[in-house]
Write a protein that holds these residues in place. Structure first.
Motif, PDB file in Angstrom:
ATOM      1  N   ARG A 174      37.459 -31.599 -44.052  1.00 10.88           N
ATOM      2  CA  ARG A 174      36.859 -30.957 -45.225  1.00 10.88           C
ATOM      3  C   ARG A 174      36.747 -29.454 -45.013  1.00 10.88           C
ATOM      4  NH1 ARG A 174      31.495 -34.307 -47.155  1.00 10.88           N
ATOM      5  NH2 ARG A 174      32.538 -36.063 -48.130  1.00 10.88           N
ATOM      6  N   GLY A 175      36.204 -29.063 -43.869  1.00  9.34           N
ATOM      7  CA  GLY A 175      36.016 -27.641 -43.580  1.00  9.34           C
ATOM      8  C   GLY A 175      37.334 -26.883 -43.527  1.00  9.34           C
ATOM      9  N   LEU A 176      38.339 -27.464 -42.881  1.00  7.24           N
ATOM     10  CA  LEU A 176      39.634 -26.800 -42.789  1.00  7.24           C
ATOM     11  C   LEU A 176      40.307 -26.675 -44.156  1.00  7.24           C
ATOM     12  CD1 LEU A 176      41.051 -28.385 -39.511  1.00  7.24           C
ATOM     13  CD2 LEU A 176      40.507 -25.966 -39.879  1.00  7.24           C
ATOM     14  N   MET A 177      40.212 -27.703 -44.984  1.00 11.93           N
ATOM     15  CA  MET A 177      40.845 -27.634 -46.303  1.00 11.93           C
ATOM     16  C   MET A 177      40.134 -26.638 -47.222  1.00 11.93           C
ATOM     17  SD  MET A 177      43.539 -29.399 -46.224  1.00 11.93           S
ATOM     18  CE  MET A 177      43.980 -29.470 -47.942  1.00 11.93           C
ATOM     19  N   ILE A 178      38.820 -26.604 -47.163  1.00 13.09           N
ATOM     20  CA  ILE A 178      38.083 -25.619 -47.972  1.00 13.09           C
ATOM     21  C   ILE A 178      38.388 -24.214 -47.477  1.00 13.09           C
ATOM     22  CG2 ILE A 178      35.763 -24.781 -48.539  1.00 13.09           C
ATOM     23  CD1 ILE A 178      34.918 -27.777 -48.584  1.00 13.09           C
ATOM     24  N   ALA A 179      38.471 -24.023 -46.169  1.00 10.00           N
ATOM     25  CA  ALA A 179      38.844 -22.711 -45.615  1.00 10.00           C
ATOM     26  C   ALA A 179      40.250 -22.322 -46.054  1.00 10.00           C
ATOM     27  CB  ALA A 179      38.745 -22.736 -44.090  1.00 10.00           C
ATOM     28  N   ALA A 180      41.170 -23.279 -46.078  1.00 11.15           N
ATOM     29  CA  ALA A 180      42.542 -22.989 -46.503  1.00 11.15           C
ATOM     30  C   ALA A 180      42.592 -22.539 -47.955  1.00 11.15           C
ATOM     31  CB  ALA A 180      43.421 -24.227 -46.303  1.00 11.15           C
ATOM     32  N   VAL A 181      41.839 -23.208 -48.816  1.00  9.58           N
ATOM     33  CA  VAL A 181      41.827 -22.828 -50.237  1.00  9.58           C
ATOM     34  C   VAL A 181      41.246 -21.420 -50.403  1.00  9.58           C
ATOM     35  CG1 VAL A 181      40.819 -23.384 -52.484  1.00  9.58           C
ATOM     36  CG2 VAL A 181      41.779 -25.195 -51.077  1.00  9.58           C
ATOM     37  N   CYS A 182      40.160 -21.120 -49.700  1.00  7.66           N
ATOM     38  CA  CYS A 182      39.538 -19.789 -49.796  1.00  7.66           C
ATOM     39  C   CYS A 182      40.449 -18.705 -49.229  1.00  7.66           C
ATOM     40  CB  CYS A 182      38.198 -19.777 -49.069  1.00  7.66           C
ATOM     41  SG  CYS A 182      36.948 -20.805 -49.854  1.00  7.66           S
ATOM     42  N   LEU A 183      41.063 -18.967 -48.076  1.00  5.01           N
ATOM     43  CA  LEU A 183      41.985 -17.990 -47.491  1.00  5.01           C
ATOM     44  C   LEU A 183      43.174 -17.736 -48.411  1.00  5.01           C
ATOM     45  CD1 LEU A 183      42.000 -19.115 -43.755  1.00  5.01           C
ATOM     46  CD2 LEU A 183      41.266 -16.878 -44.619  1.00  5.01           C
ATOM     47  N   GLY A 184      43.687 -18.785 -49.034  1.00  4.86           N
ATOM     48  CA  GLY A 184      44.809 -18.621 -49.964  1.00  4.86           C
ATOM     49  C   GLY A 184      44.442 -17.776 -51.164  1.00  4.86           C
ATOM     50  N   PHE A 185      43.213 -17.916 -51.643  1.00  2.00           N
ATOM     51  CA  PHE A 185      42.755 -17.095 -52.764  1.00  2.00           C
ATOM     52  C   PHE A 185      42.760 -15.613 -52.375  1.00  2.00           C
ATOM     53  CE2 PHE A 185      39.182 -14.932 -54.862  1.00  2.00           C
ATOM     54  CZ  PHE A 185      39.603 -15.004 -56.179  1.00  2.00           C
ATOM     55  N   PHE A 186      42.174 -15.310 -51.222  1.00  2.00           N
ATOM     56  CA  PHE A 186      42.146 -13.913 -50.789  1.00  2.00           C
ATOM     57  C   PHE A 186      43.541 -13.405 -50.437  1.00  2.00           C
ATOM     58  CE2 PHE A 186      37.651 -15.056 -49.921  1.00  2.00           C
ATOM     59  CZ  PHE A 186      37.089 -14.148 -50.801  1.00  2.00           C
ATOM     60  N   GLY A 187      44.382 -14.273 -49.884  1.00  2.00           N
ATOM     61  CA  GLY A 187      45.759 -13.881 -49.605  1.00  2.00           C
ATOM     62  C   GLY A 187      46.510 -13.513 -50.874  1.00  2.00           C
ATOM     63  N   SER A 188      46.261 -14.240 -51.957  1.00  2.00           N
ATOM     64  CA  SER A 188      46.910 -13.922 -53.232  1.00  2.00           C
ATOM     65  C   SER A 188      46.479 -12.558 -53.742  1.00  2.00           C
ATOM     66  CB  SER A 188      46.573 -14.983 -54.281  1.00  2.00           C
ATOM     67  OG  SER A 188      47.039 -16.229 -53.905  1.00  2.00           O
ATOM     68  N   ILE A 189      45.209 -12.260 -53.602  1.00  2.00           N
ATOM     69  CA  ILE A 189      44.717 -10.950 -54.035  1.00  2.00           C
ATOM     70  C   ILE A 189      45.332  -9.844 -53.195  1.00  2.00           C
ATOM     71  CG2 ILE A 189      42.658  -9.479 -54.173  1.00  2.00           C
ATOM     72  CD1 ILE A 189      41.109 -12.029 -54.957  1.00  2.00           C
ATOM     73  N   PHE A 190      45.354 -10.020 -51.867  1.00  2.00           N
ATOM     74  CA  PHE A 190      45.969  -9.018 -50.989  1.00  2.00           C
ATOM     75  C   PHE A 190      47.444  -8.834 -51.319  1.00  2.00           C
ATOM     76  CE2 PHE A 190      42.737 -10.364 -47.544  1.00  2.00           C
ATOM     77  CZ  PHE A 190      41.795  -9.484 -48.048  1.00  2.00           C
ATOM     78  N   ALA A 191      48.139  -9.934 -51.592  1.00  2.00           N
ATOM     79  CA  ALA A 191      49.558  -9.841 -51.912  1.00  2.00           C
ATOM     80  C   ALA A 191      49.787  -9.069 -53.207  1.00  2.00           C
ATOM     81  CB  ALA A 191      50.162 -11.235 -52.012  1.00  2.00           C
ATOM     82  N   LEU A 192      48.976  -9.354 -54.231  1.00  2.00           N
ATOM     83  CA  LEU A 192      49.146  -8.646 -55.501  1.00  2.00           C
ATOM     84  C   LEU A 192      48.863  -7.153 -55.353  1.00  2.00           C
ATOM     85  CD1 LEU A 192      47.632 -11.204 -58.018  1.00  2.00           C
ATOM     86  CD2 LEU A 192      50.014 -10.484 -57.839  1.00  2.00           C
ATOM     87  N   ILE A 193      47.913  -6.802 -54.526  1.00  2.00           N
ATOM     88  CA  ILE A 193      47.597  -5.389 -54.322  1.00  2.00           C
ATOM     89  C   ILE A 193      48.680  -4.698 -53.490  1.00  2.00           C
ATOM     90  CG2 ILE A 193      45.980  -3.800 -53.180  1.00  2.00           C
ATOM     91  CD1 ILE A 193      43.736  -5.745 -53.976  1.00  2.00           C
ATOM     92  N   GLY A 194      49.198  -5.388 -52.485  1.00  2.00           N
ATOM     93  CA  GLY A 194      50.087  -4.741 -51.539  1.00  2.00           C
ATOM     94  C   GLY A 194      51.564  -4.750 -51.863  1.00  2.00           C
ATOM     95  N   MET A 195      51.987  -5.570 -52.803  1.00  2.00           N
ATOM     96  CA  MET A 195      53.420  -5.656 -53.095  1.00  2.00           C
ATOM     97  C   MET A 195      53.927  -4.355 -53.712  1.00  2.00           C
ATOM     98  SD  MET A 195      53.614  -9.598 -54.439  1.00  2.00           S
ATOM     99  CE  MET A 195      55.201  -9.406 -55.171  1.00  2.00           C
ATOM    100  N   LYS A 196      55.177  -4.032 -53.400  1.00  2.00           N
ATOM    101  CA  LYS A 196      55.784  -2.794 -53.903  1.00  2.00           C
ATOM    102  C   LYS A 196      55.935  -2.777 -55.420  1.00  2.00           C
ATOM    103  CE  LYS A 196      58.451  -1.486 -49.872  1.00  2.00           C
ATOM    104  NZ  LYS A 196      57.963  -0.150 -49.621  1.00  2.00           N
ATOM    105  N   CYS A 197      56.012  -3.936 -56.027  1.00  2.00           N
ATOM    106  CA  CYS A 197      56.219  -3.996 -57.475  1.00  2.00           C
ATOM    107  C   CYS A 197      54.929  -3.824 -58.268  1.00  2.00           C
ATOM    108  CB  CYS A 197      56.921  -5.295 -57.855  1.00  2.00           C
ATOM    109  SG  CYS A 197      56.033  -6.767 -57.384  1.00  2.00           S
TER     110      CYS A 197
END
Length: 185
Positions: A80-103
């Motif tokens: 449970r803890g690992l899956m919830i952590a994965a979902v939260c990390l993926g959310f923040f990763g998406s935000i970082f990706a949208l901010i950092g992409m060259k496009c």
């Protein structure tokens, strides 16, 4: 492959992987067992991280939520803890990706954007590793107890493994785009 195309491919891979990982959390079939009668399946037992259920041949389900977090087996708590952590990390990763992409137009100068993309890549790799660990731990528990209640691997585990692989591959592509961006500067 150009750096921008690599980032877009990485974003598609990681976002698809994150959606798959997120969809495994509420999915019912983490482990499944069927009791067969002479003509039809008489009952199907299934379980996930939140409850255990039985469905009879008429389609009627009877579910029981796990009563207490303290009474749960340790591996379910860890999953449970690992899956919830994965979902939260993926959310923040998406935000970082949208901010950092060259496009995209936000994120500052190219060198800063490249570092943010690398952070997104590392976040998605962490997402994939958390989900991969949770699914593998749950599957190990099922296979080690295979002959006791005769449970088998459910569809959610395979979806989780596929999503984890996509997150790790996309995260690695994000990190590779950083090395190309920093070398060309």
């Amino acid at each position: 492959m150009s750096n921008m195309a690599r980032e877009i491919l990485a974003f598609i891979l990681t976002t698809s992987g994150w959606v798959l990982v997120s969809s495994t959390l509420p999915t019912d079939y983490w482990k499944v067992s069927s009791i067969d009668g002479t003509v039809i399946t008489t009952a199907t037992f299934w379980s996930n991280l939140w409850k255990t259920c039985v469905t009879d041949s008429t389609g009627v389900s009877n579910c029981k939520d796990f009563p207490s977090m303290l009474a749960l087996d340790g591996y379910i708590q860890v999953c449970r803890g690992l899956m919830i952590a994965a979902v939260c990390l993926g959310f923040f990763g998406s935000i970082f990706a949208l901010i950092g992409m060259k496009c995209t137009k936000i994120g500052g100068p190219d060198q800063t954007k490249a570092r943010i993309v690398c952070l997104a890549g590392l976040t998605f790799i962490s997402t994939g590793l958390c989900s991969l660990s949770a699914c593998s731990l749950y599957a190990h528990r099922i296979t080690s107890e295979f002959f006791d209640p005769m449970y088998e691997l459910g569809a959610a585990l395979f979806i989780g493994w596929a999503g984890s692989t996509l997150c790790i591959l996309g995260g690695a592509l994000f990190c590779l785009s950083l090395s190309d961006g920093m070398i060309s500067k």
